[in-house]
Write an enzyme that holds these catalytic residues in place. Sequence first.
Site, PDB file in Angstrom:
ATOM      1  N   HIS A  59      -0.168  16.449   2.680  1.00 46.98           N
ATOM      2  CA  HIS A  59       0.226  15.052   2.894  1.00 46.98           C
ATOM      3  C   HIS A  59       1.295  14.875   3.965  1.00 46.98           C
ATOM      4  O   HIS A  59       1.643  13.754   4.300  1.00 46.98           O
ATOM      5  CB  HIS A  59       0.728  14.427   1.589  1.00 46.98           C
ATOM      6  CG  HIS A  59       2.076  14.944   1.172  1.00 46.98           C
ATOM      7  ND1 HIS A  59       2.231  16.128   0.520  1.00 46.98           N
ATOM      8  CD2 HIS A  59       3.315  14.447   1.349  1.00 46.98           C
ATOM      9  CE1 HIS A  59       3.506  16.334   0.292  1.00 46.98           C
ATOM     10  NE2 HIS A  59       4.203  15.330   0.788  1.00 46.98           N
TER      11      HIS A  59
HETATM   12  C1  UD1 Z   1       6.910  10.780   0.091  1.00 43.42           C
HETATM   13  C2  UD1 Z   1       8.132  11.593   0.518  1.00 43.42           C
HETATM   14  C3  UD1 Z   1       7.753  13.066   0.634  1.00 43.42           C
HETATM   15  C4  UD1 Z   1       7.119  13.556  -0.632  1.00 43.42           C
HETATM   16  C5  UD1 Z   1       5.913  12.679  -0.968  1.00 43.42           C
HETATM   17  C6  UD1 Z   1       5.218  13.121  -2.241  1.00 43.42           C
HETATM   18  C7  UD1 Z   1       9.692  10.392   2.007  1.00 43.42           C
HETATM   19  C8  UD1 Z   1      10.223  10.310   3.375  1.00 43.42           C
HETATM   20  N1  UD1 Z   1       8.622  11.179   1.824  1.00 43.42           N
HETATM   21  O1  UD1 Z   1       5.952  10.878   1.139  1.00 43.42           O
HETATM   22  O2  UD1 Z   1       8.936  13.816   0.871  1.00 43.42           O
HETATM   23  O3  UD1 Z   1       6.704  14.900  -0.474  1.00 43.42           O
HETATM   24  O4  UD1 Z   1       6.392  11.330  -1.112  1.00 43.42           O
HETATM   25  O5  UD1 Z   1       4.112  12.367  -2.518  1.00 43.42           O
HETATM   26  O6  UD1 Z   1      10.231   9.766   1.115  1.00 43.42           O
HETATM   27  N2  UD1 Z   1       0.742   5.245  -0.741  1.00 43.42           N
HETATM   28  C9  UD1 Z   1      -0.124   4.689  -1.633  1.00 43.42           C
HETATM   29  N3  UD1 Z   1       0.261   4.589  -2.933  1.00 43.42           N
HETATM   30  C10 UD1 Z   1       1.475   5.031  -3.377  1.00 43.42           C
HETATM   31  C11 UD1 Z   1       2.355   5.592  -2.440  1.00 43.42           C
HETATM   32  C12 UD1 Z   1       1.981   5.707  -1.134  1.00 43.42           C
HETATM   33  O7  UD1 Z   1      -1.230   4.301  -1.295  1.00 43.42           O
HETATM   34  O8  UD1 Z   1       1.757   4.928  -4.580  1.00 43.42           O
HETATM   35  C13 UD1 Z   1       0.322   5.399   0.672  1.00 43.42           C
HETATM   36  C14 UD1 Z   1       0.785   4.249   1.523  1.00 43.42           C
HETATM   37  O9  UD1 Z   1      -0.190   3.982   2.462  1.00 43.42           O
HETATM   38  C15 UD1 Z   1       1.991   4.793   2.226  1.00 43.42           C
HETATM   39  C16 UD1 Z   1       1.653   6.271   2.350  1.00 43.42           C
HETATM   40  O10 UD1 Z   1       0.879   6.577   1.203  1.00 43.42           O
HETATM   41  O11 UD1 Z   1       2.219   4.178   3.446  1.00 43.42           O
HETATM   42  C17 UD1 Z   1       2.855   7.147   2.397  1.00 43.42           C
HETATM   43  O12 UD1 Z   1       3.753   6.867   1.317  1.00 43.42           O
HETATM   44  P1  UD1 Z   1       5.340   7.050   1.504  1.00 43.42           P
HETATM   45  O13 UD1 Z   1       6.046   6.737   0.243  1.00 43.42           O
HETATM   46  O14 UD1 Z   1       5.805   6.371   2.735  1.00 43.42           O
HETATM   47  O15 UD1 Z   1       5.498   8.594   1.829  1.00 43.42           O
HETATM   48  P2  UD1 Z   1       4.729   9.873   1.255  1.00 43.42           P
HETATM   49  O16 UD1 Z   1       3.846  10.386   2.309  1.00 43.42           O
HETATM   50  O17 UD1 Z   1       4.141   9.616  -0.093  1.00 43.42           O
END
Ligand code: UD1
Length: 355
Positions: free
Chosen positions: A201
Amino acid sequence: MRILHVVGARPNFMKAAPVMAALKRCEQVQQTLVHTGQHYDSNMSDVFFEQLGMPLPDVNLEVGSGTHAQQTAEIISRFEPVISGSAPDWLLVYGDVNSTVAAALVCSKLGVSVGHVEAGLRSHDRQMPEEINRLITDQLSDLLFTPSADADQNLSREGVPAAKIRRVGNVMIDTLVRLLPHCDAHRPPGLPPRYAAVTLHRPSNVDDPGSLRALLEALNELSDEIPMVFPVHPRTRQRMEQLNLAISPRVLLLDPLPYLGFLALQKDAVLVITDSGGVQEETTFLGVPCLTLRENTERPITVELGTNLVIGRDLDRLRREVRKILSGTTRKPQSIPLWDGHAAERIAEVLLGFA
Ligand code: UD1
């Protein structure tokens, strides 16, 4: 003594759960749990609270997704009134996600003491958003709970006074030790008898279409030798859909798994291919070979004493290392000091010393 915990993203939940449980046993402690809502899908959040036996959050800030600046700013502005209204003695934050740094910033400016659980980890790579979050959170924290000696050394080098640093061990391993005996019942259905588990991811692997395509092609190819089981993070799922690449039927794509299902998946895997931080630690504890698709790790102890190999994004090396593991060449891990299931109790003891 009033302690407020902030969690926001999937890897926070298994770290906060044992600390909350240890503090619950202390009569003089009152606890509040704030969820920022950084992760909001049920299978990235709710199901973890259920399986970890965590209390439901007292407050959910419901910030959702956004750019780093948007997400961090939303957490800061929605969290500040919570603190102004409740005036806790301590804020506890976990790991290195955007929720961690945002909450630490709010509390340090309002004069609330900050404790950082999993302090001192460094990849020395400032292109990783998490590295920025770690550096800032550690500078703002009043107590730094570290998992291993390398973390203490990183903090000392950055000028953090020794009196603030407490090496307590690894809270994520506390959760693993507690729940390992219960995970078999949650094994995902339909797993092949032998398989490699995959998680990906990190922006560095999945955001660039060329890198993601090459990686998926390598997995397709390797699946001829060992079937792959790949629970797909929502970020990765979106990027894969954009690529529109055919995935081999021997690569089993799953939705993100709840904690116990993923633990069962790791435990029984022949090997794990990942870019996660926590998975490097869990595989080391479980003695399962782990190939980390990153240029560096903030958890070098998993390489020194454990089963982890950091192989960069060199896909030829990935092919070679997978084949080596399949031919039976694996390293026997040594146990890591203080990764013993009691880290959270040590954190509670330190905090009570300040009551
Ligand atoms: C975040 C953490 C990362 C961790 C990861 C575990 C930061 C900078 N990064 O990254 O360190 O390893 O979580 O999962 O805080 N999304 C969904 N549903 C959700 C959450 C996210 O669809 O419940 C999608 C959204 O499109 C979002 C993308 O995933 O834009 C990324 O989510 P985000 O919380 O920005 O960062 P992660 O990649 O999950």
